[in-house]
Write a protein that holds these residues in place. Structure first.
Motif, short mmCIF file in Angstrom:
data_model
loop_
_atom_site.label_atom_id
_atom_site.label_comp_id
_atom_site.label_asym_id
_atom_site.label_seq_id
_atom_site.Cartn_x
_atom_site.Cartn_y
_atom_site.Cartn_z
N TRP A 1 8.23 6.20 -12.56
CA TRP A 1 8.73 5.44 -11.42
C TRP A 1 7.60 5.03 -10.48
O TRP A 1 7.67 4.00 -9.80
CB TRP A 1 9.77 6.25 -10.66
N LEU A 2 6.52 5.82 -10.43
CA LEU A 2 5.37 5.45 -9.60
C LEU A 2 4.75 4.16 -10.10
O LEU A 2 4.39 3.27 -9.31
CB LEU A 2 4.32 6.56 -9.61
N TYR A 3 4.59 4.05 -11.42
CA TYR A 3 3.97 2.85 -11.98
C TYR A 3 4.88 1.64 -11.84
O TYR A 3 4.42 0.52 -11.57
CB TYR A 3 3.60 3.09 -13.45
N LEU A 4 6.17 1.84 -12.01
CA LEU A 4 7.10 0.73 -11.82
C LEU A 4 7.07 0.25 -10.37
O LEU A 4 7.02 -0.97 -10.12
CB LEU A 4 8.51 1.18 -12.21
N ALA A 5 7.08 1.18 -9.42
CA ALA A 5 7.05 0.78 -8.00
C ALA A 5 5.74 0.10 -7.65
O ALA A 5 5.72 -0.90 -6.92
CB ALA A 5 7.26 2.02 -7.13
N ASP A 6 4.61 0.64 -8.16
CA ASP A 6 3.31 0.03 -7.88
C ASP A 6 3.26 -1.39 -8.43
O ASP A 6 2.81 -2.33 -7.76
CB ASP A 6 2.21 0.89 -8.51
N GLY A 7 3.72 -1.57 -9.66
CA GLY A 7 3.70 -2.90 -10.26
C GLY A 7 4.59 -3.88 -9.52
O GLY A 7 4.18 -5.01 -9.22
N LEU A 8 5.81 -3.46 -9.20
CA LEU A 8 6.71 -4.35 -8.47
C LEU A 8 6.18 -4.65 -7.07
O LEU A 8 6.39 -5.74 -6.53
CB LEU A 8 8.10 -3.72 -8.38
N MET B 1 0.82 -1.21 0.00
CA MET B 1 0.00 0.00 0.00
C MET B 1 0.86 1.27 0.00
O MET B 1 0.43 2.31 -0.47
CB MET B 1 -0.93 0.01 1.21
N THR B 2 2.07 1.18 0.54
CA THR B 2 2.95 2.34 0.54
C THR B 2 3.32 2.75 -0.89
O THR B 2 3.51 3.94 -1.18
CB THR B 2 4.22 2.04 1.35
N VAL B 3 3.43 1.77 -1.79
CA VAL B 3 3.81 2.09 -3.17
C VAL B 3 2.63 2.09 -4.13
O VAL B 3 2.78 2.44 -5.30
CB VAL B 3 4.89 1.11 -3.67
N SER B 4 1.44 1.71 -3.65
CA SER B 4 0.26 1.62 -4.53
C SER B 4 -0.47 2.96 -4.55
O SER B 4 -1.59 3.09 -4.01
CB SER B 4 -0.67 0.50 -4.06
N VAL B 5 0.13 3.95 -5.17
CA VAL B 5 -0.44 5.30 -5.15
C VAL B 5 -0.71 5.84 -6.55
O VAL B 5 -1.06 7.00 -6.70
CB VAL B 5 0.48 6.27 -4.39
N THR B 6 -0.56 5.01 -7.57
CA THR B 6 -0.74 5.52 -8.92
C THR B 6 -2.16 6.02 -9.17
O THR B 6 -2.36 6.97 -9.93
CB THR B 6 -0.40 4.44 -9.96
N THR C 1 -0.04 -10.73 -9.40
CA THR C 1 1.04 -10.76 -10.40
C THR C 1 0.60 -10.13 -11.71
O THR C 1 1.33 -9.32 -12.31
CB THR C 1 1.49 -12.21 -10.63
N THR C 2 -0.60 -10.48 -12.17
CA THR C 2 -1.11 -9.94 -13.43
C THR C 2 -1.25 -8.42 -13.36
O THR C 2 -0.78 -7.69 -14.25
CB THR C 2 -2.46 -10.58 -13.79
N GLY C 3 -1.91 -7.94 -12.31
CA GLY C 3 -2.09 -6.51 -12.16
C GLY C 3 -0.77 -5.78 -12.03
O GLY C 3 -0.57 -4.70 -12.61
N GLY C 4 0.18 -6.36 -11.30
CA GLY C 4 1.47 -5.73 -11.11
C GLY C 4 2.25 -5.61 -12.42
O GLY C 4 2.85 -4.56 -12.71
N LEU C 5 2.25 -6.67 -13.22
CA LEU C 5 2.97 -6.62 -14.49
C LEU C 5 2.36 -5.59 -15.44
O LEU C 5 3.08 -4.88 -16.15
CB LEU C 5 2.97 -8.01 -15.13
#
Length: 441
Positions: A163-170, A22-27, A82-86
């Motif tokens: 970088w927000l989207y990369l962090a959210d996905g990872l 949740m800390t990185v899921s801010v997109t 995994t699907t949503g993150g990728l």
């Protein structure tokens, strides 16, 4: 604390993973700025794309539980996360037309992940400890969301939105890997009445039984609760849509609104888990109804005027209402769900609890534009009616239980009670069976 010792270790580990995720899921919080900024879309196109993502999220919440019931809640969470993150991690390199497919699909996966996560907690935790378990999960999520937007703003302004989207996905992929590590395929569920354990395979389909709608018709209080949650969520989410506009119209700037949201997060972090522990032995539906009444009272304070004091009082009441109704309602739906439709019950609740994401802005905005003086009375009235409906649902359920047991031999009444408990939780059913047979020697 005694109540927290009932929460299994796997839930605490899941909560830790949820906090990080949740800390990185801010997109989602910066989606409109991203689309109208780096992507160069107009407000109309950005709104359409954001709306399509919201529909995907709602659909994922409402339907994602089927995958867990069919294939197992743990695998459903792993695949959806995994699907949503990728998909999210790929957003920066996708052409703009591809976003019309990628973002709704990513949001659908996020909704399915949310439903699968709730169902997974429900099957890990024995009946009687689910309120505090869901409160632990919500505390972790709220804690992450408190830090996330602040860090996200720094990343977006100092680096880039990519970088927000990369962090959210990872983060989503990392949560899937973490869940695979900390939640075993075979869950050992501890009975609260002793040290005995029994194994449940969280990866397999539960035994077949009555269909979803038959299960819901047999539990009318759950249906009433779901309807009440839909109504109150549309009301509750006015704080994110029309409320800041209302503040601006009365001379209160964005800084005041940001401080009010900080009050919301602070109260939830400090009080939600203690409240769940203190009220865990109370009947859940009256607690839920009290929370809905506090939401009504919060919007009712705006009828006295819109100064800073009224706005703070509104936010405190709204937040207290939230912490009283959300956790007990989630646990109640889990307790009342038959094992073979646990995922779909959680999907229905998850979908109902975010209906306001799609409906709050258009409904509230239209009413505020047409008759701004009527919005807050309507919000307060709708939440109060939802509270009354929940109380009526509780009475309906008690009456049904009395009718099921009225005038029957004691052993039949005991069988009916055992069936009710079995519907709520396999672990509780085992406990009842043990009391009927007597101690095992």
């Amino acid at each position: 604390m005694r109540g927290l010792r009932d929460v299994p270790r796997a839930v605490w580990l899941l909560a830790a993973g949820t906090f990080v995720n949740m800390t990185v899921s801010v997109t989602f919080a910066y989606l409109f700025l991203y689309l109208t900024g780096p992507r160069g879309l107009g407000p109309g196109q950005a709104g359409l794309l954001a709306g399509a993502g919201g529909v995907g999220l709602l659909a994922g919440n409402f339907t994602g539980g089927w995958f867990g019931d069919r294939f197992g809640h743990r695998p459903a969470l792993l695949v959806s996360a995994t699907t949503g993150g990728l998909l999210l991690a790929a957003v920066p390199v996708l052409p703009t037309p591809a976003l019309y497919a990628a973002l709704p699909l990513a949001q659908y996966a996020a909704g399915a992940q949310r439903a699968a996560g709730s169902a997974l907690v429900a099957v890990i935790v024995p009946e009687g400890a689910r309120r505090q378990a869901f409160a632990v999960m919500r505390a972790a999520g709220n804690g992450g969301f408190t830090l996330g937007p602040l860090l996200g703003a720094l990343v977006a302004t100092r680096l880039s939105y990519d970088w927000l989207y990369l962090a959210d996905g990872l983060g989503s992929v990392g949560l899937a890997l973490w869940t695979a590590r900390v939640v075993p395929a075979v869950v050992r569920a501890r009975r609260r009445s002793g040290d005995a354990t029994r194994e449940r395979d969280a990866t397999r389909e539960a035994p077949a039984g009555e269909g979803l709608w038959a299960a819901l018709r047999a539990r009318p209080a759950v249906l009433v609760l779901l309807g009440a949650i839909v109504v109150v969520d549309v009301v509750y989410r006015q704080q994110y849509t029309t409320f800041p506009v209302h503040l601006a119209d009365h001379g209160l700037d964005t800084g005041v609104y940001g401080a009010l949201l900080a009050v919301n997060g602070g109260v939830l972090l400090c009080l939600e888990l203690p409240a769940a522990l203190a009220l865990r032995r109370r009947s859940p539906l009256p607690v839920v109804a009290t929370g809905l009444l506090l939401v009504a009272a919060g919007y009712g304070t705006l009828l006295t005027g819109t100064g800073t004091g009224a706005a703070v009082a509104m936010m405190i009441l709204l937040t207290l209402g939230e912490l009283l109704y959300k956790t007990p309602a989630t646990a109640y739906v889990a307790d009342r769900a038959p094992a073979h439709v646990q995922g779909r019950f959680q999907s229905l609740y998850a979908g109902a609890s975010i209906t306001g994401v799609v409906l709050a802005a258009p409904l509230g905005g239209a009413l505020y534009q047409a008759a701004p003086g009527w919005l807050w009375p309507c919000c307060a009235s709708a939440a109060a009616v939802a509270a009354v409906a929940v109380v009526a649902g509780a009475r309906l359920e008690r009456g049904r239980v009395r009718r099921a047991g009225g005038g029957r031999p004691a052993e039949v009444v005991a069988a009916v009670a055992a069936a009710e408990v079995a519907a709520a939780s396999p672990v509780a059913a085992a406990r009842v069976e043990g009391r009927r047979r007597g101690p095992l020697l």
